[in-house]
Write a protein that holds these residues in place. Structure first.
Motif, PDB file in Angstrom:
ATOM      1  N   SER A   1       0.984  -1.059  -0.088  1.00  0.00           N
ATOM      2  CA  SER A   1      -0.012   0.084   0.071  1.00  0.00           C
ATOM      3  C   SER A   1       1.061   1.178   0.032  1.00  0.00           C
ATOM      4  CB  SER A   1      -0.982  -0.129   1.144  1.00  0.00           C
ATOM      5  OG  SER A   1      -1.748  -1.088   1.066  1.00  0.00           O
ATOM      6  N   LEU A   2       1.900   1.508   0.620  1.00  0.00           N
ATOM      7  CA  LEU A   2       2.879   2.369   0.730  1.00  0.00           C
ATOM      8  C   LEU A   2       3.791   2.437  -0.508  1.00  0.00           C
ATOM      9  CD1 LEU A   2       3.908   2.210   4.494  1.00  0.00           C
ATOM     10  CD2 LEU A   2       2.272   3.822   3.403  1.00  0.00           C
ATOM     11  N   LEU A   3       4.211   1.301  -1.194  1.00  0.00           N
ATOM     12  CA  LEU A   3       5.288   1.540  -2.168  1.00  0.00           C
ATOM     13  C   LEU A   3       4.456   1.254  -3.340  1.00  0.00           C
ATOM     14  CD1 LEU A   3       8.260  -0.397  -0.377  1.00  0.00           C
ATOM     15  CD2 LEU A   3       7.673   2.139  -0.850  1.00  0.00           C
ATOM     16  N   GLY A   4       3.338   1.119  -3.532  1.00  0.00           N
ATOM     17  CA  GLY A   4       2.741   0.778  -4.972  1.00  0.00           C
ATOM     18  C   GLY A   4       2.340  -0.794  -4.941  1.00  0.00           C
ATOM     19  N   TYR A   5       1.333  -1.056  -5.707  1.00  0.00           N
ATOM     20  CA  TYR A   5       0.980  -2.436  -5.735  1.00  0.00           C
ATOM     21  C   TYR A   5       1.733  -3.211  -6.580  1.00  0.00           C
ATOM     22  CZ  TYR A   5      -2.743  -1.239  -2.706  1.00  0.00           C
ATOM     23  OH  TYR A   5      -3.710  -0.892  -1.640  1.00  0.00           O
TER      24      TYR A   5
ATOM     25  N   PHE B   1      -9.039  -3.212   5.108  1.00  0.00           N
ATOM     26  CA  PHE B   1      -8.944  -2.945   6.485  1.00  0.00           C
ATOM     27  C   PHE B   1      -7.797  -1.732   6.696  1.00  0.00           C
ATOM     28  CE2 PHE B   1     -10.791  -6.788   8.547  1.00  0.00           C
ATOM     29  CZ  PHE B   1     -12.122  -6.716   8.085  1.00  0.00           C
ATOM     30  N   ILE B   2      -6.743  -1.705   6.093  1.00  0.00           N
ATOM     31  CA  ILE B   2      -5.626  -1.037   6.029  1.00  0.00           C
ATOM     32  C   ILE B   2      -5.746   0.645   5.808  1.00  0.00           C
ATOM     33  CG2 ILE B   2      -3.221  -0.473   5.310  1.00  0.00           C
ATOM     34  CD1 ILE B   2      -3.519  -2.959   7.207  1.00  0.00           C
ATOM     35  N   LEU B   3      -6.777   1.150   4.991  1.00  0.00           N
ATOM     36  CA  LEU B   3      -7.197   2.262   4.235  1.00  0.00           C
ATOM     37  C   LEU B   3      -7.428   3.021   5.331  1.00  0.00           C
ATOM     38  CD1 LEU B   3      -7.405   3.572   1.480  1.00  0.00           C
ATOM     39  CD2 LEU B   3      -9.545   2.988   1.679  1.00  0.00           C
TER      40      LEU B   3
END
Length: 186
Positions: A74-78, A136-138
């Motif tokens: 999520s932080l570094l791109g999918y 859930f992370i969003l």
């Protein structure tokens, strides 16, 4: 006491509203807190984690490794592939920076409600029996970005001023580049 009142002021009206709606319209509701303690929500006959405490640790370790990879993606791109030794190193680095930033901010301001919200929510998704991916992370993703850069800032504070600026600028640039490159995939 003020933190508890602040958190309750946001939670209790929704809680009471939901219960009033449920009583007035006599709807059938599956209580989510009952699902939290099941070993497998899709196979309730397996029992609860109170019946088999070993599943508590299995769920904890499995969820931590799963969500560490999801958070990194999520932080570094999918497009980031978390396989191999380099992938595990990146996952551990990102998780370590988030943990360091969280710990640093919690030590600086113990009265901050957002830190407790982040901690409570993260523990809830770690112990939830189903793995829902980035859904859930969003809600806590902005906090994770903040804690990631707070941890990076803490590490950079031990370096010289010029090197610290370079490291921080390189990390922010890499973060932006990774995320901009994945925009084309959608």
């Amino acid at each position: 006491l003020k933190k508890i009142i602040f958190v309750c002021a946001g939670f209790l009206p929704l809680f009471f509203g939901w219960n009033i709606f449920k009583v007035l319209y006599r709807t059938y509701v599956v209580y989510q807190y009952k699902l939290l303690f099941l070993i497998d929500i899709y196979n309730p006959s397996l029992g609860t984690i109170f019946d088999h405490p070993e599943y508590f640790f299995i769920r904890l370790t499995g969820s931590l490794s799963y969500y560490a990879a999801v958070i990194t993606q999520s932080l570094l791109g999918y497009s980031f592939n978390a396989t191999g030794l380099f992938g595990y190193f990146v996952i551990l680095s990102v998780a370590g920076l988030i943990l360091l930033g969280f710990w640093q901010r919690l030590r600086e301001d113990k009265k901050c409600v957002f830190s407790y919200y982040f901690l409570f929510y993260f523990l809830l998704i770690i112990f939830w029996p189903a793995r829902e991916g980035s859904r859930f992370i969003l809600p806590i993703l902005p906090f994770m970005i903040f804690y990631l850069f707070s941890g990076l800032k803490k590490i950079a504070s031990f370096l010289s001023r010029a090197l610290s600026r370079f490291v921080f600028s390189a990390a922010v640039s890499a973060f932006l580049i990774f995320n901009l490159l994945t925009l084309g995939a959608f």
